[in-house]
Scaffold this motif. Structure first.
Motif, PDB file in Angstrom:
ATOM      1  N   ARG A  11       2.758   5.754   0.670  1.00  0.00           N
ATOM      2  CA  ARG A  11       3.833   6.061   0.812  1.00  0.00           C
ATOM      3  C   ARG A  11       5.513   6.513  -0.519  1.00  0.00           C
ATOM      4  N   ILE A  12       5.140   5.113  -0.885  1.00  0.00           N
ATOM      5  CA  ILE A  12       6.352   5.326  -2.429  1.00  0.00           C
ATOM      6  C   ILE A  12       5.892   5.742  -3.014  1.00  0.00           C
ATOM      7  N   PHE A  13       4.715   5.555  -3.990  1.00  0.00           N
ATOM      8  CA  PHE A  13       4.183   6.383  -5.096  1.00  0.00           C
ATOM      9  C   PHE A  13       3.471   7.561  -4.849  1.00  0.00           C
ATOM     10  N   HIS A  14       2.355   7.587  -4.136  1.00  0.00           N
ATOM     11  CA  HIS A  14       1.563   8.956  -3.693  1.00  0.00           C
ATOM     12  C   HIS A  14       2.748   9.568  -3.673  1.00  0.00           C
ATOM     13  N   ALA A 148      11.688   9.205  13.412  1.00  0.00           N
ATOM     14  CA  ALA A 148      12.596   9.619  14.404  1.00  0.00           C
ATOM     15  C   ALA A 148      13.288   9.016  14.881  1.00  0.00           C
ATOM     16  N   TYR A 149      12.922   7.894  15.615  1.00  0.00           N
ATOM     17  CA  TYR A 149      13.992   7.126  16.316  1.00  0.00           C
ATOM     18  C   TYR A 149      14.847   5.319  15.592  1.00  0.00           C
ATOM     19  N   TYR A 165       9.091  11.691   7.295  1.00  0.00           N
ATOM     20  CA  TYR A 165       8.104  10.678   8.224  1.00  0.00           C
ATOM     21  C   TYR A 165       7.042  11.141   6.986  1.00  0.00           C
ATOM     22  N   ASN A 166       6.074   9.894   7.741  1.00  0.00           N
ATOM     23  CA  ASN A 166       4.825   9.414   6.096  1.00  0.00           C
ATOM     24  C   ASN A 166       4.025  10.481   6.682  1.00  0.00           C
ATOM     25  N   TYR A 167       4.052  11.961   6.636  1.00  0.00           N
ATOM     26  CA  TYR A 167       2.943  12.302   6.856  1.00  0.00           C
ATOM     27  C   TYR A 167       2.151  12.992   5.426  1.00  0.00           C
ATOM     28  N   PRO A 168       0.434  12.652   5.812  1.00  0.00           N
ATOM     29  CA  PRO A 168      -0.570  13.017   4.412  1.00  0.00           C
ATOM     30  C   PRO A 168       0.189  14.482   3.354  1.00  0.00           C
ATOM     31  N   TRP A 351       2.924  16.657   4.564  1.00  0.00           N
ATOM     32  CA  TRP A 351       3.615  16.372   3.816  1.00  0.00           C
ATOM     33  C   TRP A 351       4.906  17.256   3.146  1.00  0.00           C
ATOM     34  N   SER A 352       4.819  18.382   2.837  1.00  0.00           N
ATOM     35  CA  SER A 352       5.306  19.444   1.803  1.00  0.00           C
ATOM     36  C   SER A 352       6.675  20.111   2.736  1.00  0.00           C
TER      37      SER A 352
END
Length: 369
Positions: A11-14, A148-149, A165-168, A351-352
């Protein structure tokens, strides 16, 4: 800045750091060292790492971060750990920095599950900690929620709040060949409450019933669980079937996913998991990988909506094994679930859409500064 996560955290870097750099920001990431080295592949993204320390010496890292941030000319300080929130509060109030706090987990729920010397944290302390957290969040520039919650706990906090959100990343259809041996895979934090022992028991049951397979467990394994796994493998002759791969960078991890047959996410019903969808599920979907998932209400709704996996009681290895056997015996079913997951990845869970929210937040802070 993160005093907990390795610099190449997904999440943080990529996702966040690279997205901001690609949007034109000069980004410097301070985080913990990893088994990987950053080679400055992106000209306006710098990575500086600190050595891991014991919990008793963690304050030294906080002090280092505070001094770096205090002296920095950066327009925005983006923090990723609850333990750094007091620093963010001081930086915003007394040093006039613009602080973004990135909430990766349900802080009140996590506190409830913590123990000190084997005893639960006393309720008065829980109330005090959550009160102070809200007071500090009230003063930062923005809060970013990974789920979200999470924001339900902060409706009385007037700070700007954004869901990211942490989507790829959006994946092209995968062409990688599957492993010749039917492969189960798990990647993420390794802990008892994340189903580590249940996965080993499932491996034992599958071998007992005559199945040929391999189980890949990817992530940093605590010493106590590595010892447990070694003894378990020796006792039940599972050395060939179970592999503890260790931590992988994102690109390697996605290839492991793509070559596997079934993903696992067997979390126990603790407060912090009941309503928080594991990132790995969306990663499984992005490579058309069907999965076995804990039977929590929110998880069940996702499976019903997407028809991309199967829910089970994650603390019942016999039930988990039965569902895995049904999938292993039915490649068509595997493909049906995997294809459905990929369709939803393309249309919703990538992720977009989240990248756009993050960049818009930064732009709004930049304009107000």
């Amino acid at each position: 800045m993160s005093s907990v996560h390795p610099w190449n955290d997904t999440r943080i870097f990529h996702r966040e750091a690279i997205s901001l750099a690609n949007a034109g920001y000069e980004v410097t990431l301070y985080a913990m060292e990893s088994n990987r080295t950053y080679h400055h592949e992106i000209s306006n993204l710098t990575v500086k790492t600190l050595s891991k320390t014991s919990k008793r010496k963690r304050f030294q890292t906080w002090w280092t971060f505070f001094n770096i941030a205090r002296k920095s000319s950066a327009s925005i300080i983006h923090l990723h750990d609850p333990e750094l929130l007091p620093l963010g509060y001081i930086l915003q109030i007394f040093h006039k920095k613009q602080v973004v706090f990135d909430m990766h987990e349900d802080f009140p729920a996590v506190l409830k599950s913590k123990k000190i010397a084997r005893y639960p944290i006393a309720k008065p302390f829980l109330h005090l900690a959550t009160y102070l957290e809200k007071r500090m969040l009230q003063k930062v520039s923005a809060i970013v929620f990974a789920e979200a919650y999470y924001k339900e706990n902060y409706r009385d906090v007037s700070t700007v709040q954004v869901d990211v959100y942490n989507y790829p990343f959006l994946q092209q259809p995968v062409s990688a060949e599957k492993y010749e041996i039917p492969t189960l895979i798990y990647a993420g934090a390794i802990h008892e409450i994340r189903g580590f022992k249940e996965m080993l028991e499932v491996a034992r049951l599958l071998k007992k019933t005559g199945y040929t397979f391999q189980l890949l467990i990817i992530g940093q394994v605590p010493a106590r669980l590595e010892t447990y796994a070694t003894n378990f493998q020796r006792k039940y002759d599972l050395k060939q079937e179970v592999t503890l791969v260790g931590r992988l960078d994102l690109s390697e991890l996605m290839m492991y996913y793509a070559k596997s047959h079934i993903g696992l996410a067997l979390l126990h019903p603790v407060d912090n998991y009941l309503r928080s969808l594991p990132t790995k599920i969306f990663e499984y979907m992005s490579v058309s990988l069907p999965y076995i998932l804990s039977d929590f209400e929110v998880y069940r709704e996702l499976v019903k909506k997407t028809a991309s996996g199967i829910v089970v009681d994650a603390q019942k290895p016999q039930e988990i094994t039965k569902q895995i056997q049904l999938l292993l015996n039915n490649p068509e079913r595997q493909k049906y679930l995997g294809d459905n997951g990929y369709i939803h990845h393309q249309t919703m869970f990538n992720w977009s859409t989240q990248e756009r929210r993050l960049i818009e937040l930064y732009q709004s802070i930049w304009e107000e500064k």
